[in-house]
Design an enzyme around this catalytic site. Structure first.
Site, PDB file in Angstrom:
ATOM      1  N   ASP A 224      -2.059 -18.721  -5.649  1.00 13.49           N
ATOM      2  CA  ASP A 224      -1.198 -18.999  -4.526  1.00 13.49           C
ATOM      3  C   ASP A 224      -1.316 -18.277  -3.476  1.00 13.49           C
ATOM      4  OD1 ASP A 224      -0.768 -21.646  -5.643  1.00 13.49           O
ATOM      5  OD2 ASP A 224       1.114 -21.048  -6.526  1.00 13.49           O
TER       6      ASP A 224
ATOM      7  N   ASP B 225       2.238 -15.844  -8.503  1.00 11.82           N
ATOM      8  CA  ASP B 225       0.745 -16.753  -8.762  1.00 11.82           C
ATOM      9  C   ASP B 225      -0.060 -15.981  -7.998  1.00 11.82           C
ATOM     10  OD1 ASP B 225      -1.091 -18.673  -8.541  1.00 11.82           O
ATOM     11  OD2 ASP B 225      -0.142 -19.613 -10.045  1.00 11.82           O
TER      12      ASP B 225
ATOM     13  N   ARG C 113      -4.449 -23.703 -16.600  1.00 11.48           N
ATOM     14  CA  ARG C 113      -3.413 -23.715 -17.475  1.00 11.48           C
ATOM     15  C   ARG C 113      -2.403 -24.683 -17.567  1.00 11.48           C
ATOM     16  NH1 ARG C 113       1.186 -18.737 -17.790  1.00 11.48           N
ATOM     17  NH2 ARG C 113       2.087 -19.722 -16.172  1.00 11.48           N
TER      18      ARG C 113
END
Length: 217
Positions: free
Chosen positions: A210, A207, A111
């Site tokens: 992550d 996220d 993205r």
């Protein structure tokens, strides 16, 4: 949120107590990457059970310790799983633990943080994917951009049955996917409030990539 939940049969929001329990652990910012990965694994198992309720089966003869009977099995060449890299890999093991005979493809989507648009950077699909029901997996459905790009790719490969499995979804992403492709079905463990200015889901869980891979700054 409720209008999506109540009026569109293509959207399934899981309301299982164990799903809510595990998702609350995942949302907690103090949860470690190892704990987060374990919750993703466990919740993916529950979700794929829900997403396979309508799979076709074939009769099979089974000999029990007492007698022979007719059972049912899912054809081994029926299913495929396609995680969207990289976060989707966190769900793959849980899904395959339920449907181990499924073929596996991978699709890389990145993205752009400014435009929020996806860029495909890698794709590898198993042979005959056009004849399989495909479980497209990715923890987060935010704007719907990556999911739609993946769906468009699979349609070009000839896939007819696409089942999108996510852990947390924003109404904006759900609406975008369902408006673009009337045949896709979505399973999610939570339908959250919406997106912030950076197109992250609120309240969300951060996220997912992550947190799965321990790359939180």
């Amino acid at each position: 949120m409720d209008d999506l939940r109540l009026t569109d049969e293509r959207l399934c929001v899981l309301d299982h107590p164990l799903v809510e329990h595990k998702l609350s652990i995942m949302r907690d910012e103090s949860t470690t990457p190892s704990q987060f990965r374990q919750m993703v694994h466990e919740i993916s198992i529950i979700e794929v059970f829900e997403a396979t309720r309508d799979l076709p089966t074939e009769p099979v003869e089974v000999k029990t310790p007492l007698q022979t009977m007719t059972g049912k099995h899912v054809p081994s060449n029926l299913l495929a799983v396609v995680p969207i890299l990289r976060a989707g890999m966190g769900m793959l093991d849980g899904v395959l633990s339920v449907i181990p005979s499924a073929a596996v493809g991978v699709l890389g989507m990145e993205r752009n943080e400014e435009t929020h648009q996806p860029r495909e950077y890698y794709a590898k699909m198993p042979k005959g994917i056009e004849n399989r029901s495909v479980f497209l997996i990715d923890p987060m459905l935010a704007t719907g951009g990556s999911a739609l790009a993946a769906i468009h790719y699979l349609r070009k490969q000839g896939v007819k049955d696409i089942r999108l499995l996510v852990l947390v979804a924003a109404p904006e992403g759900v609406r975008a996917v369902l408006a673009d492709d009337p045949e896709v079905r979505i399973w999610t463990c939570a339908l959250d409030e919406g997106l912030n200015d950076q197109a992250y889901i609120l309240p969300g869980l951060g996220d997912a990539g992550d947190r799965i891979f321990g790359t939180v700054q």
